[in-house]
Write an enzyme that holds these catalytic residues in place. Sequence first.
Site, PDB file in Angstrom:
ATOM      1  N   GLY A   8      -4.516  65.009  32.138  1.00  0.00           N
ATOM      2  CA  GLY A   8      -3.882  65.168  33.236  1.00  0.00           C
ATOM      3  C   GLY A   8      -3.898  63.864  34.054  1.00  0.00           C
ATOM      4  CB  ALA A   9      -2.019  62.935  37.253  1.00  0.00           C
ATOM      5  CD  GLU A  10      -7.055  65.422  40.564  1.00  0.00           C
ATOM      6  OE1 GLU A  10      -8.201  65.118  41.384  1.00  0.00           O
ATOM      7  OE2 GLU A  10      -6.208  66.370  40.823  1.00  0.00           O
ATOM      8  CB  ILE A  13      -9.754  69.105  29.438  1.00  0.00           C
ATOM      9  CG1 ILE A  13      -9.689  69.188  31.160  1.00  0.00           C
ATOM     10  CG2 ILE A  13     -10.555  70.263  28.930  1.00  0.00           C
ATOM     11  CD1 ILE A  13      -8.729  70.409  31.305  1.00  0.00           C
ATOM     12  CG  ASP A 121      -0.251  73.234  39.119  1.00  0.00           C
ATOM     13  OD1 ASP A 121       0.688  73.455  39.843  1.00  0.00           O
ATOM     14  OD2 ASP A 121      -0.673  72.501  38.461  1.00  0.00           O
TER      15      ASP A 121
END
Lengths: 205, 326
Positions: A8-10, A13, A121
């Site tokens: 993801g952007a952050e 995983i 989200d």
Amino acid sequence: MMELISEGAEARIYATSLLGKDAVVKRRLPKRYRVRQLDYALRSQRTKTEARALALASLAGVKAPVLLLVDDFDIYMSRVRGTNLNRMLVHGVSEGKLKKILRDIGAYAGLMHAADMAHGDYTPANIMVSGSTAYVIDFGLAVMTSAVEEKALDLLLMKRSLPGRAFSSFMKGYRKAYSESKKTESRLNSIERRGRYQTRTLTIG
Amino acid sequence: MPVLGIESSAHTLGIGIVDNGRILANEKRMYRIGNKGILPMRAAALHTKNLHSALKRALDKAGLGIRDIEAIGYTKGPGLGPCLEVGMLAARSIALRYGMQIFHVNHAVAHIEITSHMCRACDPLVLYVSGGNSQILAIADEPYKHYHVYGETFDIGVGNMLDSFARDAGFKRAWGSEVASAAVGGSYISMPYTVKGMDFAFAGLMTNAVKMLKSHALKDVAYSLQETAFSMLCEATERALLLTGKRELIVCGGVAQSARLQEMLGLVSAGHRARFGVAPNEFNSDNGAMVALVAEKLLRAGARHRLEDCSVNQKYRVDKVALEWK
């Protein structure tokens, strides 16, 4: 090397195992564009908030990954194997099964809101379906709050990402699980009337 | 034949001339903001006064007479009403007097198009940052080709925030670039950070920074304000880059002139192997060339705008504009 499952952007995983169990680790990576102090503060605060939200949701009765271990920027949790609800919606799923899933995830939203938290989200992309059981994943934007606005935004996001009839099944589950559902529903209506964002209805992801 | 563009949405009167995508002239006359921000009526009066000389100078620079111009474009909005009206009236008068085609142009679309043009970007993710606007956009096909807004400010634009801070801090020239100068050598203090998905908010950050001026050194506050605001923009942009899967990232608008913001966005795009592009500063601040460029695209695509539709719209949304030339 751990296997990268998603990026993801952050955070990234990775698949891993902990005490012999299938697990994943969500690792918040440093961002070179921002100053070190800000980068460190954002990553550690968000890791803590997410871990707390994940634990709180489980306590409230929401089916979600089990929190196993939290480090500075890492969250270890049990691995949920299944299909993303978004993919199921695109590829088709039997009506009976979908109805049950929608009611369940509606109920999960109700349980979270009753526990004074919002997912932040809440879209089909963050629902994993394993067999006929739905799991809520990614509490990265969750907030612990009693604010009706935040709760209503969970409903809004889901409403925008689901076909109309699907959303009414979702709301049936929600109303049953949350005694103050009327308040969030009426806030949802007022958010939808706010002019500036009316054109932003493109469904994505 | 060349196309002329008039931009007058805020503090800058811009006259640009474009021929086949080549910029022949890009004249500017600017209203001095000082410490009071823009007083719309005064800015409009100044634009009216400067119009003739700027137009003449642009034509001289391009080596053209007014009769060599094929069509004219002007900024319809968004912007300050009185200022927009000057450009609109000038464009209508010239179009009627010389029998030219006239095109109304959206200010945000013009910023995006000139930057795409200069960076040779085909289908970029766009960060548009100026005084009144802060948006993350990309082209969408439905229901018509337009710039879809993926994320934007919930309250004020980032430029407006920096300008307001500069006014409250008592700067003689209250500009974002002055905040950047004041930030040199500062160290970081924690500030409110508001990003929600791909949206963001700046008003709380500004109020907090102004309060901090009482207890902290100006350079530290200015530095932290700028770092926090730009980091917010970068985070939202990075999220949009991953979501859309675009391979190009461009930044445009007045705040795109910031060297620090350019550096940060360069790092964001490098992390996702996207190409980063920014236009020379002359085209990041408001200018007439960008309006002329869009008008020329409209003309070549065979678009026709009726004179009675050539009005101004202070809140003209970028996502309402059909990209008729794409």
